[in-house]
Design an enzyme around this catalytic site. Structure first.
Site, PDB file in Angstrom:
ATOM      1  N   ASP A 171       0.860  -1.177   0.000  1.00 44.15           N
ATOM      2  CA  ASP A 171       0.000   0.000   0.000  1.00 44.15           C
ATOM      3  C   ASP A 171       0.904   1.238   0.000  1.00 44.15           C
ATOM      4  O   ASP A 171       1.883   1.287  -0.751  1.00 44.15           O
ATOM      5  CB  ASP A 171      -0.944  -0.056   1.207  1.00 44.15           C
ATOM      6  CG  ASP A 171      -1.978   1.048   1.243  1.00 44.15           C
ATOM      7  OD1 ASP A 171      -2.859   1.064   0.378  1.00 44.15           O
ATOM      8  OD2 ASP A 171      -1.903   1.890   2.152  1.00 44.15           O
TER       9      ASP A 171
ATOM     10  N   HIS B 143      -6.464  -6.476  -2.128  1.00 41.31           N
ATOM     11  CA  HIS B 143      -5.499  -5.454  -1.699  1.00 41.31           C
ATOM     12  C   HIS B 143      -4.624  -5.964  -0.553  1.00 41.31           C
ATOM     13  O   HIS B 143      -3.507  -5.491  -0.373  1.00 41.31           O
ATOM     14  CB  HIS B 143      -6.260  -4.195  -1.279  1.00 41.31           C
ATOM     15  CG  HIS B 143      -5.389  -3.002  -1.047  1.00 41.31           C
ATOM     16  ND1 HIS B 143      -4.568  -2.471  -2.015  1.00 41.31           N
ATOM     17  CD2 HIS B 143      -5.214  -2.226   0.053  1.00 41.31           C
ATOM     18  CE1 HIS B 143      -3.917  -1.423  -1.531  1.00 41.31           C
ATOM     19  NE2 HIS B 143      -4.297  -1.258  -0.275  1.00 41.31           N
TER      20      HIS B 143
ATOM     21  N   TYR C  79      -2.438  10.339   3.200  1.00 37.76           N
ATOM     22  CA  TYR C  79      -3.493  10.970   2.405  1.00 37.76           C
ATOM     23  C   TYR C  79      -3.286  12.457   2.150  1.00 37.76           C
ATOM     24  O   TYR C  79      -3.320  12.913   1.002  1.00 37.76           O
ATOM     25  CB  TYR C  79      -4.854  10.686   3.050  1.00 37.76           C
ATOM     26  CG  TYR C  79      -5.136   9.203   3.041  1.00 37.76           C
ATOM     27  CD1 TYR C  79      -5.465   8.550   1.864  1.00 37.76           C
ATOM     28  CD2 TYR C  79      -4.999   8.432   4.197  1.00 37.76           C
ATOM     29  CE1 TYR C  79      -5.672   7.178   1.826  1.00 37.76           C
ATOM     30  CE2 TYR C  79      -5.202   7.059   4.178  1.00 37.76           C
ATOM     31  CZ  TYR C  79      -5.523   6.440   2.992  1.00 37.76           C
ATOM     32  OH  TYR C  79      -5.704   5.085   2.953  1.00 37.76           O
TER      33      TYR C  79
END
Length: 313
Positions: free
Chosen positions: A102, A290, A230
């Site tokens: 990730d 994922h 983020y």
């Protein structure tokens, strides 16, 4: 699991939590994503240690059992890169393999771009080579309710998550990210509203696993994790013509929702990614999500170990 040892190491003024198993000069450093923590690598750590490697996994600064930076909202990917290099220095490790999942894939690639002498090879899962910046994720090509777009807005995720306990937040994000569908909320929804409370955990993710994650995020909260990755992902990263010269392996689950990000699948399958990582091999796992390393360790672990053995001499 009992054989994994836990310590804290002073790195750039912060104590980072370090989990470790195995001994010897060949080192593998595991870098987690979100909503993960060192624990996400438990199955890989034991496997590579059994194969003769020293396996190390950290909680990034601001995550889990690692200390919080004094100004979390100023955090960046460069902080993670510098932490990794400083950690290797603190542990007396000259070179290591980096394994990133990730967003952990981003520092896993940026370290060999900026410090190629410190890296034997790179393995990433779910995310190919991407440099932080305005084009890292093409949010403008996604609906307004795209989860990254929502979490980019200061205060919005905090309010959304704050309606629930930490354990439920982690469960919801794991549930969403395990799907092959990109999480997108309608205008009258928040991201947490996308999950039905009756939805069971994925079969490979136990209640004990959930509790482990929840206990660590209860300690750290989400303040730094919302900043990195983020809210800093679109910040310009000052680097010209980046190249990873180290050998690399990308393991992609065919059912990973990230393949549906704008341009992502073409970037990988067309070979464009090899402009930046010329020595890249790509392996696709047909049923992989994922969280392919937790879901299918019996397939992922041999791939990692084979790569390590090939490039570890």
């Amino acid at each position: 699991m009992e054989q994994i040892k836990h310590t804290h190491v002073e790195v750039r003024g912060l104590k980072l939590h370090v989990a470790e198993i195995g001994t010897g000069p060949k080192v593998v450093l595991f870098l987690h994503g979100f909503p993960e923590i060192w624990y996400t690598w438990r199955l890989q750590m034991i496997a590579v240690a059994d194969a003769g490697y020293r396996a190390i996994a950290i909680d990034f600064r601001g995550y889990g059992l690692s200390e919080q930076p004094s100004e979390p909202e100023k955090g960046s990917f460069l902080d993670l890169v510098e932490d990794i290099v400083a950690l290797l220095d603190a542990l007396g490790i000259s070179k290591a393999f980096l394994v990133g999942k990730d967003f952990g894939a981003m520092p896993a690639y940026l370290v060999p771009v900026l410090h190629p002498e410190r890296v034997n090879g790179v393995v990433t899962l779910g995310i190919p080579f991407i440099v932080p910046g305005p084009k890292a994720v093409l949010t403008d090509l996604m609906p307004e309710g795209f989860y990254i777009s929502r979490w980019l807005v200061p205060g919005r995720a905090e309010a959304d998550f704050g309606r629930l306990d930490v354990k439920t937040v982690i469960k919801n994000i794991y549930t969403l990210f395990s799907s092959s569908k990109v999480p997108v909320a309608s205008p009258d929804q928040e991201i947490m509203d996308l999950v039905d409370s009756s939805t069971p955990l994925p079969p490979w993710f136990s209640e004990k696993d959930l509790q482990e994650y929840a206990s660590l995020y209860e300690k750290s909260g989400f303040r730094f994790p919302l900043q990195v990755p983020y809210r800093c992902i679109k910040s310009e990263f000052e680097i010209t013509d980046p190249k990873v010269t180290a050998p690399a392996l990308l393991i992609m689950g065919e059912k990973d929702y990230c393949l549906k990000f704008p341009g992502m699948e073409d970037y990988i399958r067309s070979g464009q990614v090899k402009h930046f990582v010329p020595e890249l091999d790509i392996t696709y796992l047909a049923e992989g999500s994922h969280f392919v390393h937790e879901q299918l360790p019996e397939q992922v672990n041999p791939l990692i170990i084979s790569f390590l053995n090939k490039h570890g001499n």
